[in-house]
Design a protein around this motif. Sequence first.
Motif, PDB file in Angstrom:
ATOM      1  N   GLY A  48       0.480  -0.765   0.050  1.00 52.46           N
ATOM      2  CA  GLY A  48      -0.265  -0.232  -0.117  1.00 52.46           C
ATOM      3  C   GLY A  48       0.822   1.339  -0.049  1.00 52.46           C
ATOM      4  N   ARG A  49       2.222   1.636   0.041  1.00 52.41           N
ATOM      5  CA  ARG A  49       2.942   3.000   0.233  1.00 52.41           C
ATOM      6  C   ARG A  49       3.136   2.794  -1.241  1.00 52.41           C
ATOM      7  NH1 ARG A  49       8.132   0.271   2.293  1.00 52.41           N
ATOM      8  NH2 ARG A  49       7.337  -1.206   0.871  1.00 52.41           N
ATOM      9  N   SER A  50       3.084   3.844  -1.377  1.00 57.64           N
ATOM     10  CA  SER A  50       3.469   4.713  -2.954  1.00 57.64           C
ATOM     11  C   SER A  50       4.863   4.701  -3.268  1.00 57.64           C
ATOM     12  CB  SER A  50       3.327   6.422  -2.532  1.00 57.64           C
ATOM     13  OG  SER A  50       3.359   7.058  -3.493  1.00 57.64           O
ATOM     14  N   LEU A  51       4.947   3.603  -4.310  1.00 60.99           N
ATOM     15  CA  LEU A  51       6.549   3.912  -4.899  1.00 60.99           C
ATOM     16  C   LEU A  51       6.065   5.179  -5.760  1.00 60.99           C
ATOM     17  CD1 LEU A  51       5.429   0.858  -7.304  1.00 60.99           C
ATOM     18  CD2 LEU A  51       6.460   0.358  -5.062  1.00 60.99           C
ATOM     19  N   PRO A  52       8.165   5.161  -4.972  1.00 59.98           N
ATOM     20  CA  PRO A  52       9.183   6.579  -5.337  1.00 59.98           C
ATOM     21  C   PRO A  52       8.882   6.745  -6.991  1.00 59.98           C
ATOM     22  CG  PRO A  52      10.660   4.834  -4.614  1.00 59.98           C
ATOM     23  CD  PRO A  52       9.210   4.397  -4.781  1.00 59.98           C
ATOM     24  N   SER A  53       8.891   7.699  -7.300  1.00 55.13           N
ATOM     25  CA  SER A  53       9.766   8.329  -9.121  1.00 55.13           C
ATOM     26  C   SER A  53      11.230   7.099  -9.662  1.00 55.13           C
ATOM     27  CB  SER A  53       9.769   9.180  -9.486  1.00 55.13           C
ATOM     28  OG  SER A  53       8.941  10.361  -9.570  1.00 55.13           O
ATOM     29  N   GLY A  54      11.071   6.598 -10.653  1.00 52.75           N
ATOM     30  CA  GLY A  54      12.121   5.634 -10.932  1.00 52.75           C
ATOM     31  C   GLY A  54      11.687   4.504 -12.320  1.00 52.75           C
ATOM     32  N   VAL A  55      12.773   4.026 -12.263  1.00 55.52           N
ATOM     33  CA  VAL A  55      12.814   3.176 -13.339  1.00 55.52           C
ATOM     34  C   VAL A  55      11.963   1.273 -12.452  1.00 55.52           C
ATOM     35  CG1 VAL A  55      14.203   1.233 -15.521  1.00 55.52           C
ATOM     36  CG2 VAL A  55      14.145   3.924 -14.438  1.00 55.52           C
ATOM     37  N   TYR A  56      11.241   1.145 -13.507  1.00 57.47           N
ATOM     38  CA  TYR A  56      10.652  -0.585 -12.497  1.00 57.47           C
ATOM     39  C   TYR A  56      10.310  -1.454 -14.059  1.00 57.47           C
ATOM     40  CZ  TYR A  56       9.263   2.130  -8.561  1.00 57.47           C
ATOM     41  OH  TYR A  56       9.740   2.985  -7.362  1.00 57.47           O
ATOM     42  N   PHE A  57      10.561  -2.992 -13.661  1.00 54.61           N
ATOM     43  CA  PHE A  57      10.372  -3.959 -14.564  1.00 54.61           C
ATOM     44  C   PHE A  57       9.375  -4.583 -14.296  1.00 54.61           C
ATOM     45  CE2 PHE A  57      15.032  -2.597 -13.985  1.00 54.61           C
ATOM     46  CZ  PHE A  57      14.793  -2.104 -15.001  1.00 54.61           C
ATOM     47  N   LEU A  58       8.779  -5.154 -15.757  1.00 50.53           N
ATOM     48  CA  LEU A  58       7.510  -5.461 -15.758  1.00 50.53           C
ATOM     49  C   LEU A  58       7.589  -6.805 -15.737  1.00 50.53           C
ATOM     50  CD1 LEU A  58       3.924  -5.467 -15.342  1.00 50.53           C
ATOM     51  CD2 LEU A  58       4.387  -4.275 -17.733  1.00 50.53           C
ATOM     52  N   LYS A  59       7.042  -7.844 -15.652  1.00 50.01           N
ATOM     53  CA  LYS A  59       6.942  -9.137 -15.458  1.00 50.01           C
ATOM     54  C   LYS A  59       5.450  -9.916 -16.125  1.00 50.01           C
ATOM     55  CE  LYS A  59       8.881 -14.221 -14.450  1.00 50.01           C
ATOM     56  NZ  LYS A  59       9.760 -14.717 -13.374  1.00 50.01           N
ATOM     57  N   ILE A  60       5.908 -10.719 -17.415  1.00 50.29           N
ATOM     58  CA  ILE A  60       4.386 -10.717 -17.307  1.00 50.29           C
ATOM     59  C   ILE A  60       4.221 -12.159 -18.244  1.00 50.29           C
ATOM     60  CG2 ILE A  60       2.047 -10.845 -19.115  1.00 50.29           C
ATOM     61  CD1 ILE A  60       2.637  -8.155 -19.421  1.00 50.29           C
ATOM     62  N   SER A  61       4.064 -13.661 -16.374  1.00 47.59           N
ATOM     63  CA  SER A  61       3.468 -14.997 -16.800  1.00 47.59           C
ATOM     64  C   SER A  61       2.403 -15.225 -17.714  1.00 47.59           C
ATOM     65  CB  SER A  61       4.388 -15.629 -16.022  1.00 47.59           C
ATOM     66  OG  SER A  61       6.129 -14.861 -15.661  1.00 47.59           O
ATOM     67  N   ALA A  62       2.272 -15.798 -18.668  1.00 43.52           N
ATOM     68  CA  ALA A  62       1.279 -17.178 -18.868  1.00 43.52           C
ATOM     69  C   ALA A  62       1.381 -17.555 -19.139  1.00 43.52           C
ATOM     70  CB  ALA A  62       0.642 -15.492 -19.883  1.00 43.52           C
ATOM     71  N   VAL A  63      -0.013 -18.476 -20.291  1.00 46.36           N
ATOM     72  CA  VAL A  63       0.006 -19.886 -20.116  1.00 46.36           C
ATOM     73  C   VAL A  63       1.230 -19.940 -21.442  1.00 46.36           C
ATOM     74  CG1 VAL A  63      -0.962 -21.632 -21.448  1.00 46.36           C
ATOM     75  CG2 VAL A  63      -2.254 -20.605 -19.487  1.00 46.36           C
ATOM     76  N   GLU A  64       1.199 -18.729 -22.532  1.00 44.08           N
ATOM     77  CA  GLU A  64       2.583 -18.823 -23.385  1.00 44.08           C
ATOM     78  C   GLU A  64       3.875 -18.500 -23.626  1.00 44.08           C
ATOM     79  OE1 GLU A  64      -0.415 -16.507 -23.791  1.00 44.08           O
ATOM     80  OE2 GLU A  64      -1.618 -18.099 -24.752  1.00 44.08           O
ATOM     81  N   GLY A  65       3.398 -18.206 -22.360  1.00 47.33           N
ATOM     82  CA  GLY A  65       5.475 -18.168 -21.873  1.00 47.33           C
ATOM     83  C   GLY A  65       5.374 -16.944 -20.939  1.00 47.33           C
ATOM     84  N   GLU A  66       6.652 -15.994 -21.428  1.00 54.86           N
ATOM     85  CA  GLU A  66       7.290 -14.660 -20.486  1.00 54.86           C
ATOM     86  C   GLU A  66       7.311 -13.875 -21.251  1.00 54.86           C
ATOM     87  OE1 GLU A  66      10.193 -14.723 -17.678  1.00 54.86           O
ATOM     88  OE2 GLU A  66       8.743 -16.612 -16.008  1.00 54.86           O
TER      89      GLU A  66
END
Length: 70
Positions: free
Chosen positions: A43-61
């Motif tokens: 629930g804390r606010s994320l600070p400004s910056g670079v973040y990485f997103l990872k999506i995992s599904a049946v088809e892969g990542e």
Amino acid sequence: TRPGRALITVHDPSGRRVATLLDEKWLPAGYHDIVLDARASRGRSLPSGVYFLKISAVEGESRGRFVLLK
């Protein structure tokens, strides 16, 4: 494109998971909107910056990055 498990996580530059946007054991096939409200899992606010997103599904990542500016 296929129904099944789906997981979307956000990580900081050091690799720590800071948020889980979606964690479904079964999700129907099709288009889905996921909201990123700039808050960490606790629930804390994320600070400004670079973040990485990872999506995992049946088809892969898939991985990507984004910049959060406030």
